[in-house]
Design a protein around this motif. Structure first.
Motif, PDB file in Angstrom:
ATOM      1  N   PRO A   1      54.830  48.025  -0.155  1.00  0.00           N
ATOM      2  CA  PRO A   1      56.206  48.398   0.200  1.00  0.00           C
ATOM      3  C   PRO A   1      56.293  49.902   0.459  1.00  0.00           C
ATOM      4  CG  PRO A   1      56.162  47.009  -1.769  1.00  0.00           C
ATOM      5  CD  PRO A   1      54.750  47.396  -1.494  1.00  0.00           C
ATOM      6  N   LYS A   2      57.235  50.299   1.266  1.00  0.00           N
ATOM      7  CA  LYS A   2      57.421  51.712   1.566  1.00  0.00           C
ATOM      8  C   LYS A   2      57.697  52.497   0.280  1.00  0.00           C
ATOM      9  CE  LYS A   2      60.153  54.877   4.432  1.00  0.00           C
ATOM     10  NZ  LYS A   2      61.274  54.978   5.410  1.00  0.00           N
ATOM     11  N   GLY A   3      56.972  53.586   0.099  1.00  0.00           N
ATOM     12  CA  GLY A   3      57.154  54.414  -1.085  1.00  0.00           C
ATOM     13  C   GLY A   3      56.318  53.981  -2.272  1.00  0.00           C
ATOM     14  N   ASP A   4      55.571  52.886  -2.110  1.00  0.00           N
ATOM     15  CA  ASP A   4      54.746  52.369  -3.204  1.00  0.00           C
ATOM     16  C   ASP A   4      53.310  52.836  -3.020  1.00  0.00           C
ATOM     17  OD1 ASP A   4      54.188  50.802  -5.497  1.00  0.00           O
ATOM     18  OD2 ASP A   4      53.428  49.185  -4.222  1.00  0.00           O
ATOM     19  N   ASN A   5      52.677  53.267  -4.091  1.00  0.00           N
ATOM     20  CA  ASN A   5      51.320  53.778  -4.023  1.00  0.00           C
ATOM     21  C   ASN A   5      50.536  53.320  -5.245  1.00  0.00           C
ATOM     22  OD1 ASN A   5      49.117  55.358  -3.070  1.00  0.00           O
ATOM     23  ND2 ASN A   5      49.688  56.995  -4.481  1.00  0.00           N
TER      24      ASN A   5
ATOM     25  N   GLU B   1      52.969  43.787  -2.672  1.00  0.00           N
ATOM     26  CA  GLU B   1      53.457  43.397  -1.347  1.00  0.00           C
ATOM     27  C   GLU B   1      54.449  42.243  -1.476  1.00  0.00           C
ATOM     28  OE1 GLU B   1      51.357  42.359   2.840  1.00  0.00           O
ATOM     29  OE2 GLU B   1      51.005  40.904   1.231  1.00  0.00           O
TER      30      GLU B   1
ATOM     31  N   SER C   1      49.964  44.941   2.908  1.00  0.00           N
ATOM     32  CA  SER C   1      50.666  46.212   3.098  1.00  0.00           C
ATOM     33  C   SER C   1      51.633  46.434   1.947  1.00  0.00           C
ATOM     34  CB  SER C   1      51.436  46.207   4.428  1.00  0.00           C
ATOM     35  OG  SER C   1      50.551  46.031   5.519  1.00  0.00           O
TER      36      SER C   1
ATOM     37  N   THR D   1      58.393  50.941  -6.430  1.00  0.00           N
ATOM     38  CA  THR D   1      58.179  52.194  -5.722  1.00  0.00           C
ATOM     39  C   THR D   1      57.476  53.171  -6.664  1.00  0.00           C
ATOM     40  OG1 THR D   1      59.262  53.879  -4.343  1.00  0.00           O
ATOM     41  CG2 THR D   1      60.380  53.263  -6.390  1.00  0.00           C
TER      42      THR D   1
END
Length: 218
Positions: A66-70, A99, A64, A138
């Motif tokens: 990190p939040k905001g990472d793409n 991750e 998964s 991010t």
């Protein structure tokens, strides 16, 4: 932009230019150590249907970001089952690294699952640098022009570019994003060697890179 340790191989840009234009080199793995990984044969596998998701029986770790990472991968598939497997495991390796950075965990089991040898050691060192600096990742990083070739010894070479112009670091404690302007160094050329282990996973065993490579500039 983000940064990864870069190892500029001799004549790397020239070698990759030849590979991307469809020219091959020597069949010997040893002779390719100072060139682009996977450029040994310059040959691509014949087209065959990609395996369905159900055909993959490997028990893989759940990764998964990190939040905001793409992370964006282009192409995601090559239309050939063997090459598609290499592309898939390479993508999961890169996702596992992000991750691990998000979790501030250099000893990530997922990173160890998808890499070994110098690639694994380099990944641990790189992740440790983010932990030391107290930052995570991010934004969006695009991996493009992903090209797979195979050597007679069974290993795979993968050459690709990274566009980090919209990928940034973020302070873990404050949440502040360190936005930087795009530059020539936002684009990185990667040259990876992969080998399939007894579990059926294409592990990255060696990775070199050239930040600011002319090959990857927009």
């Amino acid at each position: 932009m983000r940064t990864r340790p870069t190892i500029a191989a001799a004549a790397l840009t020239a070698a990759v230019t030849l590979l991307l234009s469809g020219c091959g080199g020597s069949d010997s793995e040893d002779s390719g150590k100072d060139e682009i990984a996977g450029a040994d044969t310059g040959a691509s596998a014949s087209a065959s249907p990609s395996p369905s998701a159900s055909a993959d029986v490997v028990d893989r770790p759940e990764v998964s970001l990190p939040k905001g990472d793409n992370l964006v991968f282009a192409p995601e598939t090559a239309g050939d089952a063997k090459a598609d497997a290499v592309l898939k495991d390479n993508a999961e390796y890169l996702r596992a690294i992000d991750e691990a950075i998000g979790e501030q965990n250099p000893k990530s089991e997922a990173v160890a699952f998808y890499s070994k040898d110098s690639a694994y050691l380099g990944s641990v060192e790189w992740i440790s640098g983010f932990v030391k600096d107290g930052v995570t990742v991010t934004g969006t990083v695009r991996y493009f022009d992903r090209k797979v070739s195979f050597s007679k010894d069974g290993s795979a070479g993968l050459v690709y570019c990274a566009d980090e112009s919209k990928g940034y670091t973020k302070d873990v404690k404050t949440g502040k994003v360190n936005v930087t302007e795009a530059s020539k160094d936002s684009y990185v050329l990667y040259n990876d060697r992969l080998r399939k282990n007894d579990k059926g996973v294409w592990q990255t065993t060696k990775s070199t890179s050239e930040r600011g490579s002319e090959v990857c500039q927009p």
